[in-house]
Design a protein around this motif. Sequence first.
Motif, PDB file in Angstrom:
ATOM      1  N   PRO A 167      33.394 -11.421  10.305  1.00 34.03           N
ATOM      2  CA  PRO A 167      32.584 -12.637  10.416  1.00 34.03           C
ATOM      3  C   PRO A 167      33.074 -13.492  11.561  1.00 34.03           C
ATOM      4  CG  PRO A 167      33.190 -12.221   8.132  1.00 34.03           C
ATOM      5  CD  PRO A 167      33.976 -11.261   8.977  1.00 34.03           C
ATOM      6  N   ILE A 168      32.160 -14.075  12.292  1.00 32.29           N
ATOM      7  CA  ILE A 168      32.524 -14.807  13.495  1.00 32.29           C
ATOM      8  C   ILE A 168      33.494 -15.941  13.205  1.00 32.29           C
ATOM      9  CG2 ILE A 168      30.548 -16.375  13.365  1.00 32.29           C
ATOM     10  CD1 ILE A 168      30.381 -16.238  16.376  1.00 32.29           C
ATOM     11  N   HIS A 224      22.900 -10.643  19.500  1.00 32.97           N
ATOM     12  CA  HIS A 224      24.104 -10.080  18.874  1.00 32.97           C
ATOM     13  C   HIS A 224      25.371 -10.744  19.413  1.00 32.97           C
ATOM     14  CE1 HIS A 224      27.293  -7.242  17.855  1.00 32.97           C
ATOM     15  NE2 HIS A 224      27.564  -7.176  19.141  1.00 32.97           N
ATOM     16  N   TRP A 225      25.468 -10.888  20.724  1.00 27.63           N
ATOM     17  CA  TRP A 225      26.690 -11.424  21.330  1.00 27.63           C
ATOM     18  C   TRP A 225      26.836 -12.919  21.077  1.00 27.63           C
ATOM     19  CZ3 TRP A 225      30.275  -8.142  22.751  1.00 27.63           C
ATOM     20  CH2 TRP A 225      29.893  -6.836  23.049  1.00 27.63           C
ATOM     21  N   VAL A 226      25.712 -13.617  20.988  1.00 27.03           N
ATOM     22  CA  VAL A 226      25.769 -15.055  20.718  1.00 27.03           C
ATOM     23  C   VAL A 226      26.122 -15.302  19.251  1.00 27.03           C
ATOM     24  CG1 VAL A 226      24.431 -17.200  20.703  1.00 27.03           C
ATOM     25  CG2 VAL A 226      24.135 -15.561  22.566  1.00 27.03           C
ATOM     26  N   LYS A 227      25.473 -14.573  18.354  1.00 29.00           N
ATOM     27  CA  LYS A 227      25.679 -14.793  16.919  1.00 29.00           C
ATOM     28  C   LYS A 227      27.017 -14.240  16.429  1.00 29.00           C
ATOM     29  CE  LYS A 227      20.806 -14.790  15.459  1.00 29.00           C
ATOM     30  NZ  LYS A 227      19.773 -14.076  14.668  1.00 29.00           N
ATOM     31  N   THR A 270      11.619  -6.981  22.103  1.00 27.84           N
ATOM     32  CA  THR A 270      12.281  -7.399  20.868  1.00 27.84           C
ATOM     33  C   THR A 270      13.687  -6.819  20.776  1.00 27.84           C
ATOM     34  OG1 THR A 270      10.177  -7.589  19.685  1.00 27.84           O
ATOM     35  CG2 THR A 270      12.151  -7.351  18.348  1.00 27.84           C
ATOM     36  N   GLU A 271      13.841  -5.534  21.103  1.00 26.04           N
ATOM     37  CA  GLU A 271      15.151  -4.886  21.045  1.00 26.04           C
ATOM     38  C   GLU A 271      16.129  -5.520  22.039  1.00 26.04           C
ATOM     39  OE1 GLU A 271      16.457  -2.333  19.089  1.00 26.04           O
ATOM     40  OE2 GLU A 271      14.682  -2.782  17.881  1.00 26.04           O
ATOM     41  N   MET A 272      15.655  -5.831  23.240  1.00 25.31           N
ATOM     42  CA  MET A 272      16.513  -6.435  24.244  1.00 25.31           C
ATOM     43  C   MET A 272      16.935  -7.837  23.814  1.00 25.31           C
ATOM     44  SD  MET A 272      18.036  -5.757  27.108  1.00 25.31           S
ATOM     45  CE  MET A 272      17.124  -4.380  27.849  1.00 25.31           C
ATOM     46  N   TYR A 294      24.233  -1.596  24.600  1.00 20.55           N
ATOM     47  CA  TYR A 294      24.282  -3.029  24.864  1.00 20.55           C
ATOM     48  C   TYR A 294      25.141  -3.820  23.885  1.00 20.55           C
ATOM     49  CZ  TYR A 294      20.443  -2.875  28.293  1.00 20.55           C
ATOM     50  OH  TYR A 294      19.665  -2.637  29.409  1.00 20.55           O
ATOM     51  N   THR A 295      25.514  -3.224  22.756  1.00 23.51           N
ATOM     52  CA  THR A 295      26.209  -4.000  21.721  1.00 23.51           C
ATOM     53  C   THR A 295      27.613  -3.489  21.427  1.00 23.51           C
ATOM     54  OG1 THR A 295      25.157  -2.674  19.975  1.00 23.51           O
ATOM     55  CG2 THR A 295      24.050  -4.725  20.623  1.00 23.51           C
ATOM     56  N   GLU A 296      28.166  -2.694  22.339  1.00 25.08           N
ATOM     57  CA  GLU A 296      29.526  -2.191  22.162  1.00 25.08           C
ATOM     58  C   GLU A 296      30.381  -2.571  23.373  1.00 25.08           C
ATOM     59  OE1 GLU A 296      30.627  -0.896  19.468  1.00 25.08           O
ATOM     60  OE2 GLU A 296      28.746  -0.512  18.402  1.00 25.08           O
ATOM     61  N   ILE A 297      31.683  -2.348  23.229  1.00 20.08           N
ATOM     62  CA  ILE A 297      32.654  -2.675  24.271  1.00 20.08           C
ATOM     63  C   ILE A 297      33.098  -1.394  24.982  1.00 20.08           C
ATOM     64  CG2 ILE A 297      35.070  -3.402  24.607  1.00 20.08           C
ATOM     65  CD1 ILE A 297      33.186  -5.748  24.369  1.00 20.08           C
ATOM     66  N   ASN A 298      33.227  -1.489  26.300  1.00 20.16           N
ATOM     67  CA  ASN A 298      33.719  -0.366  27.097  1.00 20.16           C
ATOM     68  C   ASN A 298      35.199  -0.125  26.765  1.00 20.16           C
ATOM     69  OD1 ASN A 298      34.479   1.459  29.065  1.00 20.16           O
ATOM     70  ND2 ASN A 298      33.718   0.252  30.789  1.00 20.16           N
TER      71      ASN A 298
END
Length: 457
Positions: A28-29, A197-200, A189-191, A108-112
């Motif tokens: 949780p953030i 995701h990154w903001v929330k 919508t997907e984009m 787009y939602t993972e880390i390198n």
Amino acid sequence: MKYTLLSLMAITTSICSCKNNDNTTKQPIETIVSKIAPVSIDQKIKNAVIYEANIRQYSPEGTFNAFTKDIPELKKLGVKVLWLMPVYPISTTKSKGSLGSYYAISNYTEINPEFGTLDDFRKLINKAHDNDMLVILDWVANHTGWDHHWINEHPEYYTKDNKGNITHTVDTDWTDVADLDYNNSELRTEMKNAMLHWVKNENIDGFRCDVAGMVPTTFWKNTIAELHHTKPVFMLAEAWEPELQKNAFDMGYSWDTHHIINDIAKGKKSAADLVGHLSKIDSLYAKDDILMNFVTNHDENSWNGTIKERMGEANEAMTALTYILPGMPLIYSGQEYGMDKRLLFFEKDSIPKTKGATWQLLKKLGTLKNTNNALAGGKQKTAYSVLDTANENAFAISRNFKNKEIIYVANFSDVNISLNLNKKGRYTDYIEGREILLNSKTLTDLKPWGFQILVKE
């Protein structure tokens, strides 16, 4: 990203590629991020310097952790906004070089994993917030890498050629990426959800949007409105078009300013061209629009040359100018150390880390930008006036706030000049720290490509 310049006023950017996904369990953030001080974004960017972080090349390790420990040092340069070049996994299919381009994204939602773990990324965000900085992520909405799962699961999201094959962006050499088709509403919508995701979930503070002018303005307008429903965000468009700031973004690239100061340094244009350009900016943009001023960035450094290659002996005068003009000045990784090499883009490289004259200059300029409201460059930017120098080789501009004034005067030539600024009062030569009394007889002597910043409190 920029392999070729698309047009005089158009944007361009460098393309990328990544590797495997990071499967770190999300928390949780509230448990993993620190909160930014309750200061509005408008107030935070008012006197801000923005820093473009090239994580791969910032250190020999090329990791989040190696960068995070230096964030307090960047604060000394007046940095209030951190722009992280793409941190997502890079596609390997059709990739360029051995590491690929950051701008060929496979998820787009993972880390390198090249840079570290999600927890490492979170520590970077926390450290930046603890140092009163916003963090914006580089977002690549125009295209994906060829390994992205949409290629197989949603080929309808992509642009096709006349044979029905997914294609890269037309009229570019961006062969390592597949072009997205924004006529598809599900793609939009997907984009949008990926950005949310990154903001929330990770509490990032906004985005720098790659080749923003190549994505429909309606997408940006609707998506950015939703981002703001989650939290206030700061949005930078890699684009010059005024309509993008009118409808969605807070700041755009001052590409034409950059091109003009390059040409002045090469003797191809004059101070008069810059004066005319500033007038054009006033006619094109709204009063609360912000432009980012720069002498380098990842595109310019890798593809067009170092600051000294492009600007020669004019490099310090032009660097200082980017802090004085209305807008927000940019520092690109390595610039603070006087880097005089082109960083590799698709391979591992590293910036120098020795503090010298450039560090001291940027520190002085950053302090002035942060602390003197005559240089306010946000939504309520302070006024400017161009001063008549009666010398075609000289440029002088005054910024004012109440009883504060800052004058920048420069010699845009390779010969010595003397001029009268027709100003009265006691000023401080900010760079040299000496007092100057200006009157109707005072002559300002400037060496070739010399400049002064005169401060009146």
